[in-house]
Design a protein around this motif. Structure first.
Motif, short mmCIF file in Angstrom:
data_model
loop_
_atom_site.label_atom_id
_atom_site.label_comp_id
_atom_site.label_asym_id
_atom_site.label_seq_id
_atom_site.Cartn_x
_atom_site.Cartn_y
_atom_site.Cartn_z
N PRO A 135 0.83 -1.21 0.00
CA PRO A 135 0.00 0.00 0.00
C PRO A 135 0.87 1.25 0.00
N SER A 136 0.41 2.29 -0.69
CA SER A 136 1.15 3.57 -0.67
C SER A 136 0.85 4.38 0.58
N TRP A 137 -0.28 4.11 1.21
CA TRP A 137 -0.59 4.70 2.52
C TRP A 137 -1.34 3.66 3.31
N ASN A 172 6.16 0.66 3.38
CA ASN A 172 7.20 1.64 3.68
C ASN A 172 6.52 2.81 4.41
N GLU A 173 6.57 2.79 5.72
CA GLU A 173 5.90 3.82 6.52
C GLU A 173 6.82 5.04 6.63
N ILE A 174 6.49 6.06 5.86
CA ILE A 174 7.36 7.23 5.71
C ILE A 174 6.96 8.30 6.71
N TRP A 175 7.90 8.70 7.57
CA TRP A 175 7.63 9.75 8.53
C TRP A 175 8.16 11.08 8.00
N PRO A 176 7.36 12.14 8.04
CA PRO A 176 7.86 13.46 7.60
C PRO A 176 8.97 13.93 8.52
N LYS A 234 9.89 1.50 8.99
CA LYS A 234 9.54 2.80 9.55
C LYS A 234 10.78 3.70 9.60
N ASP A 235 10.68 4.83 8.95
CA ASP A 235 11.79 5.79 9.02
C ASP A 235 11.35 7.11 8.39
N PHE A 236 12.19 8.11 8.57
CA PHE A 236 11.89 9.45 8.06
C PHE A 236 12.22 9.55 6.57
N ASN A 237 11.58 10.50 5.93
CA ASN A 237 11.94 10.84 4.54
C ASN A 237 13.07 11.87 4.62
N TYR A 238 14.28 11.38 4.43
CA TYR A 238 15.46 12.25 4.58
C TYR A 238 15.72 13.10 3.34
N PHE A 239 14.98 12.85 2.26
CA PHE A 239 15.15 13.61 1.02
C PHE A 239 13.82 14.17 0.54
N PRO A 240 13.14 14.95 1.37
CA PRO A 240 11.81 15.46 0.96
C PRO A 240 11.91 16.34 -0.28
N LYS A 241 10.95 16.13 -1.21
CA LYS A 241 10.86 16.91 -2.44
C LYS A 241 12.10 16.77 -3.32
N ASN A 242 12.81 15.65 -3.15
CA ASN A 242 14.02 15.39 -3.93
C ASN A 242 13.90 13.99 -4.54
N ASP A 248 5.06 -14.93 -5.05
CA ASP A 248 4.63 -15.29 -6.41
C ASP A 248 4.19 -14.08 -7.22
N LEU A 249 3.68 -13.05 -6.55
CA LEU A 249 3.15 -11.88 -7.25
C LEU A 249 3.15 -10.68 -6.31
N ILE A 250 3.37 -9.51 -6.88
CA ILE A 250 3.31 -8.26 -6.11
C ILE A 250 2.10 -7.46 -6.59
N HIS A 251 1.32 -6.96 -5.64
CA HIS A 251 0.20 -6.08 -5.98
C HIS A 251 0.37 -4.79 -5.20
N ALA A 252 0.68 -3.71 -5.92
CA ALA A 252 0.90 -2.40 -5.30
C ALA A 252 -0.33 -1.52 -5.52
N HIS A 253 -0.60 -0.68 -4.54
CA HIS A 253 -1.75 0.21 -4.60
C HIS A 253 -1.28 1.66 -4.68
N SER A 254 -1.47 2.26 -5.84
CA SER A 254 -1.04 3.59 -6.25
C SER A 254 0.45 3.61 -6.57
N ALA A 255 0.77 4.27 -7.67
CA ALA A 255 2.17 4.33 -8.10
C ALA A 255 3.02 5.14 -7.13
N MET A 256 2.44 6.21 -6.60
CA MET A 256 3.19 7.08 -5.69
C MET A 256 2.73 6.82 -4.25
N TRP A 257 3.52 6.16 -3.44
CA TRP A 257 4.93 5.82 -3.61
C TRP A 257 5.16 4.31 -3.82
#
Length: 385
Positions: A7-9, A41-45, A72-80, A106-115
């Motif tokens: 999941p993206s969120w 990937n739980e992204i913390w601001p 779980k970790d911070f986004n160390y490169f915001p807007k980059n 066997d298969l990956i299913h992702a929800h929304s391209a970003m992220w």
């Protein structure tokens, strides 16, 4: 089949209902016999640096019977754009942990391209695993989308084996970016929460319209309040609004300034269970938002047998018809006034049982799971042909 879902969120201690529709789909797939592992990937601001006391990096837990791995970790490169390399690396570590503990994917299913879908595409290519991406979001209305991100999104759309849109309006938009076939599979809704047979007893004899959304720009709440005033000022009608957001105070002031604060009740943020209770209490649901990729709340109202009012916003057109409600042009005050009045004074022409039966037939978990399994089979065949 072992499916790694990305999941993206998703839910977190700071937002417990975030990604609830993803989770419902994952649970339904697991209940159908598929092996499901959640990789998030739980992204913390970075603005929360020093404020979060949770364990960083890989965490494992069983959440509502779903085996869930979070990085779980911070986004160390915001807007980059460097952040995509960071996210890919984190997803690689999650993948390695999952195959170590859960076995071959066997298969990956992702929800929304970003992220999530971008990182899923990286893993799919690196380890030769079939990939399905379901897009839930419009790039036209994405608040945090920078032009420099687009190439990564377009590449994910191009590289996945199957691209799915949650509505026909979104499919039409995706065709502007991706020259390929696109499947349409609607979001999953847990209809068991929205059961007309368990409708709550109304608290009074007032006619009640209910609306629910994030109270942000584009949700049509200002238009709804103004239309409601024109249609029902000082009449025995209420408008109950669920949700929170940056425009909540403005909307409360608007209701007060035009003299209908006693008829418009702001309920604040609601849990899924609380939304279900409000759906059952109301007589009709209205959300004239300017844009929806699908419109889950319309389905929830219909599952309770309630007629709905929506706008031609890209998602509502797939859901609303003259048997279950009214669809208006976007941002049209007069059309919305007339729709509100029509529903109020012609309420009995809508058959609650038929509305609910039609909704279950079109949006049941079993139906959507069967569609997804068909997509998974097709993705496997196309990937290894």
């Amino acid at each position: 089949m072992h499916i790694m879902v990305i999941p993206s969120w998703y839910s977190s201690p700071r937002n417990k209902v975030h990604g609830s529709f993803f989770k419902e789909q994952f649970k339904a797939l697991a209940n159908s016999g598929e092996k499901i592992t959640v990789a998030y990937n739980e992204i913390w601001p970075i603005t929360l640096f020093g404020k979060i006391k949770e364990k960083r990096k890989i965490n494992f837990s069983i959440e509502e019977n779903l085996r869930t791995y979070r990085y779980k970790d911070f986004n160390y490169f915001p807007k980059n754009p460097l952040m995509f390399k960071s996210f890919n690396k984190r997803m690689d570590e999650l993948y390695k942990e999952i195959i170590k503990k859960e076995g071959k994917v066997d298969l990956i299913h992702a929800h929304s391209a970003m992220w999530g879908g971008i990182a899923a595409s990286y893993i799919s290519k690196k380890y030769n695993i079939p990939l399905v991406i379901t897009e839930h979001s419009s790039l036209k209305y994405a608040k945090y989308l920078k032009d420099s991100y687009r190439k990564y999104i377009y590449e994910a759309y191009k590289e996945c084996d199957i691209l799915v849109a949650v509505g026909n309006g979104l499919k039409k938009e995706l065709n502007e970016y991706a020259d390929r076939d696109i499947e349409v599979i609607h979001n999953m809704v847990d209809l068991s929460l929205f059961d007309k047979e368990r409708n709550s007893i109304k608290e009074n004899d007032k006619f009640i319209f209910f609306s629910c959304a994030f109270l942000e720009e584009g949700k049509g709440m200002e238009l709804l309040i103004e239309s409601f005033k024109e249609a029902f000022f000082n009449k025995n009608v209420l408008l109950r609004i669920g949700g929170d957001g940056s425009r909540k105070v403005f909307l409360e002031e608007l209701a007060k300034n035009i003299g209908i604060e006693k008829q418009v009740i702001f309920l604040g943020a609601l849990s899924r269970e609380e939304v279900a209770e409000e759906m059952k209490k109301c007589d009709a649901f209205a959300l004239p938002s300017e844009h929806e990729t699908f419109g889950v709340v319309y389905i929830e109202a219909l599952a309770c047998g309630k007629p709905v009012i929506g706008a031609k916003n890209g998602g509502a057109e797939d859901i609303i018809n003259n048997q279950n409600g009214i669809i208006i042009e976007k941002n049209n005050l007069n059309e919305l006034i007339n729709a509100l009045k029509y529903i109020k004074y012609n309420y009995k022409i809508y058959n609650e049982d038929n509305i609910r039966k039609m909704t279950i037939r079109n949006y049941s978990g079993e139906l959507l799971v069967n569609k997804l399994k068909g997509v998974y089979k097709k993705a496997n065949e196309e990937h290894f042909e």
